[in-house]
Design a protein around this motif. Structure first.
Motif, PDB file in Angstrom:
ATOM      1  N   LEU A  37     -27.317  41.951  19.114  1.00 56.64           N
ATOM      2  CA  LEU A  37     -28.272  41.028  19.725  1.00 56.64           C
ATOM      3  C   LEU A  37     -27.597  40.133  20.765  1.00 56.64           C
ATOM      4  O   LEU A  37     -26.556  39.530  20.502  1.00 56.64           O
ATOM      5  CB  LEU A  37     -28.913  40.163  18.631  1.00 56.64           C
ATOM      6  CG  LEU A  37     -30.335  39.650  18.877  1.00 56.64           C
ATOM      7  CD1 LEU A  37     -31.311  40.797  19.082  1.00 56.64           C
ATOM      8  CD2 LEU A  37     -30.791  38.779  17.709  1.00 56.64           C
ATOM      9  N   THR A  38     -28.206  40.075  21.957  1.00 58.26           N
ATOM     10  CA  THR A  38     -27.707  39.182  23.011  1.00 58.26           C
ATOM     11  C   THR A  38     -28.679  38.038  23.300  1.00 58.26           C
ATOM     12  O   THR A  38     -28.263  36.955  23.701  1.00 58.26           O
ATOM     13  CB  THR A  38     -27.439  39.947  24.317  1.00 58.26           C
ATOM     14  OG1 THR A  38     -28.650  40.568  24.756  1.00 58.26           O
ATOM     15  CG2 THR A  38     -26.361  41.006  24.121  1.00 58.26           C
ATOM     16  N   LEU A  39     -29.973  38.294  23.088  1.00 57.82           N
ATOM     17  CA  LEU A  39     -30.981  37.262  23.344  1.00 57.82           C
ATOM     18  C   LEU A  39     -31.904  37.155  22.143  1.00 57.82           C
ATOM     19  O   LEU A  39     -32.493  38.156  21.714  1.00 57.82           O
ATOM     20  CB  LEU A  39     -31.820  37.598  24.586  1.00 57.82           C
ATOM     21  CG  LEU A  39     -31.084  37.873  25.900  1.00 57.82           C
ATOM     22  CD1 LEU A  39     -32.084  38.229  27.005  1.00 57.82           C
ATOM     23  CD2 LEU A  39     -30.256  36.676  26.325  1.00 57.82           C
ATOM     24  N   LEU A  40     -32.066  35.935  21.587  1.00 65.30           N
ATOM     25  CA  LEU A  40     -32.972  35.705  20.470  1.00 65.30           C
ATOM     26  C   LEU A  40     -33.846  34.491  20.790  1.00 65.30           C
ATOM     27  O   LEU A  40     -33.358  33.365  20.885  1.00 65.30           O
ATOM     28  CB  LEU A  40     -32.183  35.462  19.176  1.00 65.30           C
ATOM     29  CG  LEU A  40     -33.023  35.149  17.923  1.00 65.30           C
ATOM     30  CD1 LEU A  40     -34.040  36.247  17.645  1.00 65.30           C
ATOM     31  CD2 LEU A  40     -32.118  34.923  16.711  1.00 65.30           C
ATOM     32  N   GLU A  54     -25.952  35.635  23.474  1.00 66.68           N
ATOM     33  CA  GLU A  54     -25.742  34.803  24.664  1.00 66.68           C
ATOM     34  C   GLU A  54     -26.743  33.646  24.746  1.00 66.68           C
ATOM     35  O   GLU A  54     -26.405  32.564  25.219  1.00 66.68           O
ATOM     36  CB  GLU A  54     -25.842  35.676  25.920  1.00 66.68           C
ATOM     37  CG  GLU A  54     -24.752  36.745  25.999  1.00 66.68           C
ATOM     38  CD  GLU A  54     -24.967  37.707  27.155  1.00 66.68           C
ATOM     39  OE1 GLU A  54     -25.870  37.455  27.992  1.00 66.68           O
ATOM     40  OE2 GLU A  54     -24.255  38.723  27.220  1.00 66.68           O
ATOM     41  N   LYS A  55     -27.968  33.892  24.276  1.00 67.51           N
ATOM     42  CA  LYS A  55     -28.987  32.840  24.348  1.00 67.51           C
ATOM     43  C   LYS A  55     -29.734  32.784  23.021  1.00 67.51           C
ATOM     44  O   LYS A  55     -30.240  33.802  22.548  1.00 67.51           O
ATOM     45  CB  LYS A  55     -29.965  33.096  25.499  1.00 67.51           C
ATOM     46  CG  LYS A  55     -29.309  33.057  26.868  1.00 67.51           C
ATOM     47  CD  LYS A  55     -30.311  33.277  27.988  1.00 67.51           C
ATOM     48  CE  LYS A  55     -29.610  33.292  29.350  1.00 67.51           C
ATOM     49  NZ  LYS A  55     -30.560  33.497  30.476  1.00 67.51           N
ATOM     50  N   LEU A  56     -29.818  31.585  22.448  1.00 67.95           N
ATOM     51  CA  LEU A  56     -30.525  31.370  21.192  1.00 67.95           C
ATOM     52  C   LEU A  56     -31.472  30.191  21.357  1.00 67.95           C
ATOM     53  O   LEU A  56     -31.049  29.065  21.617  1.00 67.95           O
ATOM     54  CB  LEU A  56     -29.523  31.072  20.064  1.00 67.95           C
ATOM     55  CG  LEU A  56     -30.123  30.670  18.710  1.00 67.95           C
ATOM     56  CD1 LEU A  56     -31.011  31.770  18.149  1.00 67.95           C
ATOM     57  CD2 LEU A  56     -29.017  30.313  17.711  1.00 67.95           C
ATOM     58  N   TYR A  57     -32.773  30.474  21.229  1.00 70.02           N
ATOM     59  CA  TYR A  57     -33.792  29.431  21.338  1.00 70.02           C
ATOM     60  C   TYR A  57     -34.653  29.415  20.084  1.00 70.02           C
ATOM     61  O   TYR A  57     -35.377  30.359  19.794  1.00 70.02           O
ATOM     62  CB  TYR A  57     -34.668  29.642  22.583  1.00 70.02           C
ATOM     63  CG  TYR A  57     -34.019  29.130  23.843  1.00 70.02           C
ATOM     64  CD1 TYR A  57     -34.241  27.832  24.282  1.00 70.02           C
ATOM     65  CD2 TYR A  57     -33.152  29.934  24.569  1.00 70.02           C
ATOM     66  CE1 TYR A  57     -33.618  27.342  25.429  1.00 70.02           C
ATOM     67  CE2 TYR A  57     -32.520  29.456  25.714  1.00 70.02           C
ATOM     68  CZ  TYR A  57     -32.761  28.164  26.134  1.00 70.02           C
ATOM     69  OH  TYR A  57     -32.142  27.678  27.256  1.00 70.02           O
ATOM     70  N   LEU A  58     -34.558  28.313  19.337  1.00 74.30           N
ATOM     71  CA  LEU A  58     -35.372  28.096  18.144  1.00 74.30           C
ATOM     72  C   LEU A  58     -36.205  26.819  18.299  1.00 74.30           C
ATOM     73  O   LEU A  58     -36.718  26.274  17.322  1.00 74.30           O
ATOM     74  CB  LEU A  58     -34.472  27.979  16.905  1.00 74.30           C
ATOM     75  CG  LEU A  58     -33.500  29.139  16.647  1.00 74.30           C
ATOM     76  CD1 LEU A  58     -32.618  28.830  15.437  1.00 74.30           C
ATOM     77  CD2 LEU A  58     -34.252  30.449  16.440  1.00 74.30           C
TER      78      LEU A  58
END
Length: 645
Positions: free
Chosen positions: A138-141, A163-167
């Motif tokens: 996984l690179t983008l979540l 690389e990008k994690l947005y919660l």
């Protein structure tokens, strides 16, 4: 507001990027792998409502690589991208969609998945399954803008390629797990804002050396800022605002040479601003307002070559304003209000030729204003209010500024209003709390750009000149605590220039205006959308007009000690947005209308010291007995019960 705008733009850009990627024909590939198909169907099974039909094409009989919307595969038939957002790009339009349900653990079986975007679906609930930690590619979540709960699974530490994690904008709680954060070595963007995280920011954040954006605003974080934050040499945006962070700003923050945006506002940060702040050579937007900062501003603050917005208001900063601020020629906005600064405003501020807003209000600044400030030709807002400047008069060189808002409340101005104001384009003028005397001059009618006028708490007298009607854009008027006289109609008859010029608020209290209040008040265009009308302590006499009930936007009505008589009109209850009704100290008689006392939003009501009679109507609003006192004929709760004949 500013943050949410940034987030919305980011979401739209992300949406467009993925939409373009799906519009390109995928390379020829094998049919969907059975494990992946079952994993996706497991997710679909956990969705209880899909009114936008985002998963309608996900059926067992078709190829998930070729036919399922929002799914992309590699050449071997393994799912690499699952994108089902709540914002969908549909030809020329952006469609807002949603779905109900939970995140199925089966998603963890998509062992080749690189992108998982289930953002903005609004109603995804429950915890994030620990099985997601198996997604090692996984690179983008993106799981932001849902209703997810629980904490961040410790298994997320296996996201070594992420690389990008947005919660952001969920209901996630617990601490931000230190082992997880320290393991995400590839992370460039981390968004955890708008949740319920508690505890401190883990020191392991310093290991994310590729991080460019860190947004954890709007949580319940406490503790101090970790000194390791200074290791994030690639960080461009840091938003830790709206938390409960304590301690001081670490000196290591000066190591963030790439930082462009720094928001630490609305915390409980103490101590001084470190002189190392000069190391933030890329900083454009700095907001450390609403904290408990003390000490003086370090002169090194003048070494920020790209700063545009400096917001340090609502702290406890002391000392003189450093003259080095005059070096910050890129500045467009300065907000230093509500601190404890002393001394003069440095003449070097005149060098800030790009400055549009200068707010130094509510400090202890004194001394003569430097004429060098006349060079601020781009200045639109100047607020020096509540400083002991002892101005005596507004300097004549102010006439050469192109001001839109001029706020000089309680700055020691004396005498009459300066005539040069008549030739300006000022929209907001606040000269309240001074020692202005004399009449309101007829040339006030030339200030046709005025939308807000506050001359309260002065010694002005006279009636309102007929030329007042020319203030076609005026929407907020405050003249309370002066010696104005004459009839109110001069104000109410003011002209408008649609959609502007319709009054929002009027405060004429504590003057010598005479009435009566005209019954035709609602027929005046300027009055038809007013929300606050305060006329207390004027010898108006007459009765309360029934027509006030037609003011559909009216929320606040204050008619205290106006010598009013007659009954309280039942029609007043038709103004259904009323929250405050103060009618005390008059000569009103008759009963209190049931409709008035049972307005849905009523919060403050006072009819004390009148000649009212009868039983107080039953009501839900919490109103103290004092609000009905000194009406000999009134009875019933909260006063003593009525006596039955």
């Amino acid at each position: 507001m500013e943050i949410s705008v940034h987030n919305n733009i980011f979401s739209l850009l992300r949406l467009l990027l993925f939409s373009l990627s799906f519009s390109i024909s995928p390379p020829a590939c094998e049919a969907c792998h059975e494990v992946d198909r079952e994993a996706l169907l497991g997710f679909k099974h956990s969705i209880t409502a899909d009114p936008s039909e985002l998963l309608q094409s996900w059926v067992h009989s078709s190829d998930c690589c070729a036919s399922w919307k929002g799914v992309a595969c590699n050449s071997a038939g393994r799912v690499v991208n699952v994108t089902r957002q709540g914002l969908v790009w549909d030809s020329d339009f952006i469609v807002d969609t949603f779905m109900n349900g939970t995140l199925s653990p089966s998603l963890g079986n998509l062992s080749f998945l690189q992108v998982l975007d289930l953002s903005n679906l609004k109603n995804l609930k429950g915890p994030m399954p620990p099985e997601l930690g198996k997604l090692s590619h996984l690179t983008l979540l993106f799981l932001d803008s849902n209703q997810l709960t629980g904490s961040i699974p410790v298994t997320f530490k296996h996201f070594s390629r992420l690389e990008k994690l947005y919660l952001s904008n969920n209901k996630i709680s617990g601490v931000i797990p230190s082992p997880v954060i320290g393991s995400l070595k590839s992370l460039t963007e981390l968004g955890l804002s708008g949740n319920r995280f508690a505890g401190s920011i883990p020191a392991t954040i310093g290991k994310l050396v590729l991080l460019a954006k860190l947004d954890i605003h709007g949580n319940k974080l406490s503790g101090s800022l970790p000194t390791t934050i200074g290791k994030l040499k690639n960080l461009k945006s840091l938003d830790l605002s709206e938390n409960q962070i304590t301690g001081s700003i670490p000196k290591t923050i000066g190591g963030l040479s790439a930082l462009e945006l720094l928001y630490l506002n609305q915390n409980q940060i103490t101590g001084c601003i470190p002189s190392s702040i000069s190391g933030l050579i890329s900083l454009q937007f700095c907001r450390i307002s609403e904290n408990k900062l003390t000490g003086s501003l370090p002169p090194s603050i003048g070494e920020l070559p790209n700063i545009q917005r400096l917001i340090l208001q609502n702290n406890k900063l002391t000392g003189k304003l450093p003259a080095t601020i005059g070096h910050l020629v890129t500045l467009t906005e300065i907000y230093l209000s509500n601190n404890r600064f002393t001394g003069k405003i440095p003449s070097s501020f005149g060098n800030l030729q790009n400055l549009q807003t200068l707010d130094l209000s509510r400090n202890n600044l004194s001394g003569q204003l430097s004429a060098q400030l006349v060079k601020l030709q781009n200045l639109q807002t100047l607020d020096l209010s509540f400083n002991p400047l002892g101005l005596n008069s507004i300097p004549k060189w102010f006439a050469k500024l192109n001001l839109f808002r001029l706020i000089l409340a309680k700055t020691g101005i004396r005498g009459s209003l300066p005539r040069w104001l008549s030739s300006t384009s000022i929209s907001t003028l606040d000269l309240s709390g001074n020692a202005l005397t004399g009449k309101l001059p007829p040339w006030i009618g030339n200030m046709t750009s005025l939308s807000f006028l506050n001359l309260s708490n002065n010694g002005l007298h006279s009636s309102i000149p007929a030329e007042f009607k020319n203030l076609r854009r005026l929407m907020d008027l405050d003249l309370h605590s002066n010696k104005f006289s004459g009839h109110l109609d001069t104000i109410f008859l003011k002209e408008t220039v649609d959609p502007l010029g319709h009054f929002n608020s009027i405060d004429l209290s504590d003057n010598m205006f005479t009435g009566p209040i005209s019954e035709s008040i609602v027929e005046r265009p300027a009055m038809n959308s007013i929300t606050s009308l305060v006329l207390s302590f004027n010898p108006l006499k007459g009765s309360i007009p029934k027509s006030l009930g037609k003011l559909s936007e009216l929320q606040i009505l204050k008619l205290v000690s106006n010598g009013l008589s007659g009954k309280i009109p039942v029609e007043l209850g038709d103004a259904t947005k009323l929250t405050t009704i103060l009618l005390s100290r008059n000569k009103l008689s008759g009963a209190i209308p049931w409709k008035l006392l049972n307005l849905k939003d009523l919060k403050e009501f006072d009819v004390s010291d009148n000649q009212l009679s009868g039983k107080i109507p039953p009501h839900k609003a919490t109103i103290p007995a004092s609000a009905f006192m000194d009406n000999p004929g009134l009875c019933g709760a909260p006063l003593p019960p009525c006596k039955h004949s």
